[in-house]
Design a protein around this motif. Structure first.
Motif, PDB file in Angstrom:
ATOM      1  N   ARG A   1      90.892   0.922   6.862  1.00 25.35           N
ATOM      2  CA  ARG A   1      91.701   2.111   6.247  1.00 25.35           C
ATOM      3  C   ARG A   1      91.097   2.568   5.079  1.00 25.35           C
ATOM      4  NH1 ARG A   1      97.846   1.328   4.117  1.00 25.35           N
ATOM      5  NH2 ARG A   1      98.079   3.654   3.700  1.00 25.35           N
ATOM      6  N   ILE A   2      91.234   3.746   4.850  1.00 30.58           N
ATOM      7  CA  ILE A   2      90.897   4.497   3.723  1.00 30.58           C
ATOM      8  C   ILE A   2      91.773   5.613   3.384  1.00 30.58           C
ATOM      9  CG2 ILE A   2      89.018   5.867   2.455  1.00 30.58           C
ATOM     10  CD1 ILE A   2      86.840   5.072   4.520  1.00 30.58           C
TER      11      ILE A   2
ATOM     12  N   VAL B   1      97.823  -7.476  -3.695  1.00 33.43           N
ATOM     13  CA  VAL B   1      98.302  -7.227  -2.423  1.00 33.43           C
ATOM     14  C   VAL B   1      98.986  -8.685  -1.910  1.00 33.43           C
ATOM     15  CG1 VAL B   1      97.533  -7.052   0.059  1.00 33.43           C
ATOM     16  CG2 VAL B   1      96.156  -5.971  -1.793  1.00 33.43           C
ATOM     17  N   HIS B   2     100.202  -8.346  -1.230  1.00 32.42           N
ATOM     18  CA  HIS B   2     100.837  -9.401  -0.716  1.00 32.42           C
ATOM     19  C   HIS B   2     100.183 -10.173   0.378  1.00 32.42           C
ATOM     20  CE1 HIS B   2     104.378 -12.081   0.442  1.00 32.42           C
ATOM     21  NE2 HIS B   2     105.009 -11.562  -0.511  1.00 32.42           N
ATOM     22  N   GLU B   3     100.112 -11.381   0.541  1.00 29.52           N
ATOM     23  CA  GLU B   3      99.604 -12.262   1.566  1.00 29.52           C
ATOM     24  C   GLU B   3     100.075 -11.942   2.997  1.00 29.52           C
ATOM     25  OE1 GLU B   3      97.262 -14.034   1.409  1.00 29.52           O
ATOM     26  OE2 GLU B   3      96.794 -14.004  -0.848  1.00 29.52           O
ATOM     27  N   ASN B   4     101.198 -11.322   3.139  1.00 31.54           N
ATOM     28  CA  ASN B   4     101.980 -11.261   4.206  1.00 31.54           C
ATOM     29  C   ASN B   4     101.254  -9.911   4.755  1.00 31.54           C
ATOM     30  OD1 ASN B   4     103.230  -9.211   2.885  1.00 31.54           O
ATOM     31  ND2 ASN B   4     105.412 -10.293   3.292  1.00 31.54           N
ATOM     32  N   LEU B   5     100.328  -8.965   3.993  1.00 32.81           N
ATOM     33  CA  LEU B   5      99.914  -7.835   4.569  1.00 32.81           C
ATOM     34  C   LEU B   5     100.825  -6.651   4.503  1.00 32.81           C
ATOM     35  CD1 LEU B   5      97.158  -9.104   7.036  1.00 32.81           C
ATOM     36  CD2 LEU B   5      96.854  -8.482   4.531  1.00 32.81           C
ATOM     37  N   ASN B   6     102.152  -6.798   4.104  1.00 31.59           N
ATOM     38  CA  ASN B   6     103.140  -6.059   4.048  1.00 31.59           C
ATOM     39  C   ASN B   6     103.278  -4.932   2.992  1.00 31.59           C
ATOM     40  OD1 ASN B   6     103.567  -6.053   6.834  1.00 31.59           O
ATOM     41  ND2 ASN B   6     105.008  -7.884   6.640  1.00 31.59           N
ATOM     42  N   PHE B   7     102.824  -5.473   1.464  1.00 37.37           N
ATOM     43  CA  PHE B   7     103.194  -4.959   0.345  1.00 37.37           C
ATOM     44  C   PHE B   7     101.711  -4.842  -0.379  1.00 37.37           C
ATOM     45  CE2 PHE B   7     107.064  -7.059   1.317  1.00 37.37           C
ATOM     46  CZ  PHE B   7     107.834  -5.981   1.374  1.00 37.37           C
TER      47      PHE B   7
ATOM     48  N   THR C   1     102.520   2.520  -7.805  1.00 37.69           N
ATOM     49  CA  THR C   1     102.630   2.853  -6.267  1.00 37.69           C
ATOM     50  C   THR C   1     102.843   1.614  -5.302  1.00 37.69           C
ATOM     51  OG1 THR C   1     100.379   3.145  -5.623  1.00 37.69           O
ATOM     52  CG2 THR C   1     101.437   4.975  -6.681  1.00 37.69           C
ATOM     53  N   LEU C   2     103.592   1.704  -4.362  1.00 32.20           N
ATOM     54  CA  LEU C   2     103.845   0.492  -3.590  1.00 32.20           C
ATOM     55  C   LEU C   2     103.722   0.926  -2.203  1.00 32.20           C
ATOM     56  CD1 LEU C   2     104.814  -2.362  -3.158  1.00 32.20           C
ATOM     57  CD2 LEU C   2     107.105  -1.497  -3.049  1.00 32.20           C
ATOM     58  N   ASN C   3     102.742   0.338  -1.461  1.00 33.06           N
ATOM     59  CA  ASN C   3     102.574   0.551  -0.165  1.00 33.06           C
ATOM     60  C   ASN C   3     103.358  -0.250   0.695  1.00 33.06           C
ATOM     61  OD1 ASN C   3     100.039   2.770   0.491  1.00 33.06           O
ATOM     62  ND2 ASN C   3      99.907   1.495  -1.492  1.00 33.06           N
ATOM     63  N   LYS C   4     104.367   0.065   1.511  1.00 32.70           N
ATOM     64  CA  LYS C   4     104.893  -0.795   2.486  1.00 32.70           C
ATOM     65  C   LYS C   4     104.376  -0.757   3.779  1.00 32.70           C
ATOM     66  CE  LYS C   4     109.498  -1.156  -0.260  1.00 32.70           C
ATOM     67  NZ  LYS C   4     110.971  -1.275  -0.165  1.00 32.70           N
TER      68      LYS C   4
ATOM     69  N   ASP D   1      97.132   3.015   8.672  1.00 34.32           N
ATOM     70  CA  ASP D   1      97.664   4.290   7.946  1.00 34.32           C
ATOM     71  C   ASP D   1      99.061   4.594   8.482  1.00 34.32           C
ATOM     72  OD1 ASP D   1      95.575   5.037   6.289  1.00 34.32           O
ATOM     73  OD2 ASP D   1      94.497   5.737   7.747  1.00 34.32           O
ATOM     74  N   ARG D   2      99.240   4.444   9.977  1.00 34.73           N
ATOM     75  CA  ARG D   2     100.318   5.151  10.564  1.00 34.73           C
ATOM     76  C   ARG D   2     101.585   4.054  10.413  1.00 34.73           C
ATOM     77  NH1 ARG D   2      99.117   4.468  17.030  1.00 34.73           N
ATOM     78  NH2 ARG D   2      98.359   2.114  16.870  1.00 34.73           N
ATOM     79  N   HIS D   3     101.305   2.738  10.070  1.00 36.73           N
ATOM     80  CA  HIS D   3     102.247   1.849   9.953  1.00 36.73           C
ATOM     81  C   HIS D   3     102.610   1.743   8.499  1.00 36.73           C
ATOM     82  CE1 HIS D   3     102.571   0.794  14.047  1.00 36.73           C
ATOM     83  NE2 HIS D   3     101.207   0.481  14.179  1.00 36.73           N
TER      84      HIS D   3
END
Length: 941
Positions: A130-131, A148-154, A165-168, A174-176
């Motif tokens: 992902r970029i 980065v959270h260890e569960n790869l969701n945050f 900025t927070l990526n959920k 990208d799409r998820h």
């Protein structure tokens, strides 16, 4: 606030410069260098390194040329081109082989975030999954930090303009994934960290001026302001669970720890903080002495400053500095492969290897820092044996310094691991008895004391005369269990004279024997002892009555007798005893308690009479003893009326029928006490008529002798003979009694006249006139018998002559059958008929119906059978005689043969003295004639 200037410094880490390996299988980082010139070259990293991170078995670097380098444990450096210009941030996940990076591919402020999957390859390089641009809007800003959270969701990105900025969602796709601006502020963001507590995820955000937290797992992401103090870049970290995952913010004056909703403790670690990390319970801080504002990190124009920098490793739990060293221009401090690695600007790597726990403890022991050693051992999760060894050394140290109170406290902590005798020997001095008491108390509370320890502790209490402590010790229970040997405690308390405490223990723990021993032997409280026995269960009450019955009977006979009556009939414990009231009826064997009454005949009589009245099926010993007791009382009584009453009681008891099976014992008792009426009664019950006769003979009771013969002479005729012999030996005038005896002997024909004469010849006073009538009557009877015998002989001779004549006629003359009637049915004879030479005739059908054989006359058969039996018996006796003579001659042991025939009754023969020889001869002659007649009759048939 804890001042670190008071903290001790130690060297718990070994410093070592990492050298290049000899080959691909070279030594691991931290290993000792090999000797030789080939191993002397230090490992050098590529120049221009801008950012570092570690995880998944590698140290990761990013440089100014856009390359990302990997240094595995084999120290074989590899890399690839990740960006066209430079790499500014890296984050290596610890649980996934995913690397997040921020860098620049073009000039200007346009940072890009790239997610790398290190397990997959794209043309030999890790796969970029992902970029996306790091800046969410159009305003350019510089990325300051990344996490980065260890569960790869945050994934959170901080910027110098104060925004976050927070990526959920799945950060690798990208799409998820969805990006939102979580925070906006006026101060640069210097640190980010995720904290997971259950299902709640918090994000700590620190700027140069404040600290806040967000709950990012919810929808609205609520914010909590934690503090108004911030920190510089790389001066924040998240602790491990040993510090409850607190967020650490290192300012120039203090280090603060934060929970998601509040600020925690702080530590006054001075110095300008440059780098902060958390490693295995340690806080790693790189600082320099000169104070520089955190804002200068973003404004300083000389990033290649070469100031001396101090690396300190703090143990926040145990309050000491585990390591401190000076380095030149540290780039970063990383943790991997169980060690810390310090990267300096000159490209070198230094490994800090933590010493093992035992080495650290020995260093503390040498400095007598036992408290610190204990805390360190606990934090390192040292086993209980190791801790006990430290406590022992600490106790020994305090003991040697004279601090006995402190020493015993440390020895107490070794209980369960250290042999108690090691400690006890140190405190046996009387001046240290307080310390010994404290140790022994704890030993008992932990249920590790033996009987000797209990004895020693109780002796300590008694010597200190500390009754309160003693009471507390013996009455304290934990979960209904005591921590000492109760029996030992009772012995010690009894010996020391603490009877009330000993009684309490004995009663409370059901040591009935000890309770009664103390009551009876020490306190002499016999009433209380008897009351205690009365409330015990049946088995225990019975055993204790047997053990202590004599003592109690001696002092309180009446109460003791009452309790025994209940114990042997229908025992029920007293209401004080907490026992089942519906228990089955129990009764003891009353005979077993008779010895208790050895010196109390009055109570014994009452007990025995009660048992015989209430329980008729009492053991035989009860009646035996009662008889003996009544006979004793009768024998010693002087009052005639009372004596007569006792006589009647004894006779009544004898007539109760309880002595049938022990006849001999009752007889001996009566004889011992000269109880004549009882003796005679027992003789009569036992049919011992001879003894009754002898008793009257011994007492010269002539009339009673005659009376006994009259009563029992039918059962035992020899009594008359003995009476005659007895009177014959008397020199007194006993004509009256001799005449009575002779009359009965004559009537019953008990003795031959000659024997009578010989018996009376021994008496000088017995004249012929005494037996004249007897002899005359005897001679007259014999004359009559002779006349009868002569008449019978004459009749037998006539009969014999007649039978011989018949036999002759049967042999020489024909037999004419003139019977006209059947001898069976008495009807007129009709043919066919059957005739016998004996003169009997029968219808054939009557003969066949009644005859047993064709050769025997049914009418004569019974008489003939008797004669034949007599003949057969005589023949058998003749054969038996021959056999006896043969065995007697052939046997080596003749006596055994005779004894065998005696046993069979062969020699038993009844001879009547009154029968004259002629009778026997006539009888044999008659039997011979009958045999001849029977033989001839069978032949004629």
């Amino acid at each position: 606030m804890a001042a670190y200037l008071q903290w001790r410094r130690f060297v718990f880490f070994d410093k070592e410069a990492i050298k290049e390996p000899l080959n691909n299988d070279g030594p691991a980082p931290g290993a000792a260098p090999n000797s030789g010139s080939a191993a002397s070259k230090f490992l050098c990293l590529p120049p221009g390194i801008t950012v570092c991170d570690s995880g998944r078995g590698s140290i990761v670097f990013g440089d100014m040329e856009g390359q990302i380098w990997f240094l595995p444990r084999s120290l074989q450096l590899t890399g690839f081109q990740a960006y066209k210009l430079r790499v500014t941030h890296l984050y290596q996940l610890k649980q996934h082989n995913i690397l997040a990076s921020v860098g620049e591919d073009e000039q200007g402020i346009n940072p890009l975030v790239k997610i790398w999957n290190l397990e997959k390859r794209d043309g030999g390089n890790p796969l970029c999954t992902r970029i996306f641009p790091a800046i969410p809007g159009s305003e350019p800003t510089v990325v300051s930090c990344l996490t980065v959270h260890e569960n790869l969701n945050f994934m959170a990105i901080g910027f110098t303009d104060g925004s976050v900025t927070l990526n959920k969602g799945d950060i690798t796709r990208d799409r998820h994934s969805k990006t939102q601006i979580l925070h906006k502020g006026n101060y640069p963001v210097t640190g980010l960290a995720f904290r997971q507590a259950g299902k709640t995820t918090h994000l700590f955000v620190v700027t140069t001026e404040n600290v806040q937290s967000y709950i990012v797992s919810g929808k609205d992401c609520p914010r909590v302001e934690l503090d108004t103090h911030g920190c510089g870049l790389r001066c924040s970290a998240l602790s491990d669970p040993s510090q409850d995952l607190q967020f650490i913010v290192a300012g120039d004056e203090c280090v603060y720890l934060y929970q998601p909703d509040e600020r925690g403790p702080c530590f006054a670690f001075e110095g300008h903080k440059l780098i902060v990390h958390w490693f295995r319970g340690y806080l790693v801080i790189v600082s320099r002495d000169r104070k520089v504002s955190p804002k200068s990190e973003f404004t300083s124009g000389d990033p290649q400053s070469s100031d001396k920098q101090i690396l300190n490793i703090y143990d926040l739990c145990n309050k000491f500095i585990a390591y401190s060293a000076v380095f030149e221009d540290i780039v970063d401090v990383l943790a991997e492969w169980g060690s810390l690695y310090v990267l300096t600007r000159d490209g070198r790597v230094h490994a800090l290897q933590e010493k093992d726990t035992q080495t650290k403890l020995e260093m503390l022991f040498k400095k007598n820092l036992f408290e610190m050693a204990i805390n360190l051992a606990k934090s390192q999760h040292l086993d209980s044996d190791g801790l006990a060894h430290i406590f022992m050394q600490y106790g020994d140290h305090l003991y040697s310094k004279g601090n006995h109170d402190g020493a015993v406290q440390q020895y107490i902590r070794t209980i369960g691991k250290l042999e108690p005798s090691y400690v006890i020997r140190k405190f046996l001095d009387a001046q240290r008895i307080h310390n010994l008491t404290a140790y022994l108390q704890t030993l008992h509370r932990q249920s590790l004391a033996n009987a000797d320890h209990t004895t020693l502790l109780l002796n300590c209490y008694t010597k200190l005369k500390d009754s309160l402590k003693l009471e507390e010790f013996i009455k304290t229970k934990s979960e209904s269990e005591v921590h000492f040997d109760v029996e030992t405690a009772i012995k010690v308390l009894r010996q020391a004279g603490y009877y009330s405490q000993a009684l309490y223990l004995a009663e409370d723990h059901a040591h009935h024997e000890w309770y009664l021993k103390i009551q009876l032997e020490d306190i002499k409280n016999y009433q209380e002892a008897l009351r205690y026995i009365g409330k015990l269960p049946f088995e225990q009450a019975e055993s204790n009555m047997k053990r202590y019955g004599k003592i109690l009977m001696h002092h309180i006979p009446e109460q003791m007798t009452q309790l025994l009556k209940g114990l042997c009939t229908n025992y029920q414990p007293s209401p004080e005893g907490q026992h089942d009231r519906e228990a089955p009826v129990c009764r003891a064997n009353s005979e077993e308690f008779i010895p208790i009454f050895a010196n109390n005949p009055r109570e014994l009589k009452a007990f025995l009479e009660h048992m015989s009245a209430v329980q008729p099926n009492s053991p035989q010993g009860i009646y035996d003893t009662l008889l003996e007791l009544r006979l004793q009382n009768w024998a010693h009584e002087k009052d005639p009326q009372v004596k007569q009453k006792l006589h009647a009681e004894a006779i009544s008891l004898l007539k109760s029928g309880r002595f049938c099976d022990v006849f001999d014992k009752a007889l001996v008792l009566c004889q011992m006490h000269d109880f004549q009426d009882g003796v005679l009664y027992l003789y009569e019950q036992g049919k011992l008529y001879q003894q009754i006769m002898h008793y009257h003979m011994q007492h010269e009771q002539y009339r009673q002798v005659i009376a006994v013969c009259e009563c029992h002479g039918e059962q035992e005729p020899s009594l008359w003979e003995q009476a005659l012999s007895y009177f014959a030996r008397k020199e007194e005038d006993c004509k009256e009694y001799v005449a009575a005896v002779l009359k009965h002997i004559e009537n019953k024909n008990l003795m031959p006249p000659l024997l009578v004469v010989q018996t009376l010849a021994h008496n000088s006073t017995a004249t012929l006139s005494v037996i004249r009538d007897y002899l005359v009557q005897k001679l007259q009877k014999q004359s009559q018998q002779i006349a009868q015998d002569e008449l019978r002989v004459r009749r037998y001779r006539e009969e014999t002559t007649r039978i011989r004549q018949e036999i002759l006629e049967l042999k020489t003359s024909p037999k004419i059958f003139q019977k006209t009637k059947c001898s069976i049915c008495n009807s007129a004879l009709e043919l066919p008929s059957v005739h016998f030479l004996c003169g009997h005739s029968f219808h054939q059908h009557c003969f066949e119906s009644y005859s047993e054989s064709d050769a025997d006359c049914p009418t004569c058969l019974p008489e003939n059978r008797k004669v034949m039996d007599m003949i057969r018996a005589q023949e058998q006796k003749r054969d038996l005689h021959d056999q006896f003579q043969h065995q007697l001659k052939c046997s080596n042991d003749s006596f055994s043969v005779i004894a065998d025939y005696f046993g069979r009754g062969v020699f038993n023969k009844l001879t009547l003295l009154t029968d004259p020889p002629m009778v026997r001869l006539t009888g044999s002659l008659e039997s011979g004639l009958q045999r001849d007649l029977l033989v001839h009759s069978r032949r004629g048939t």
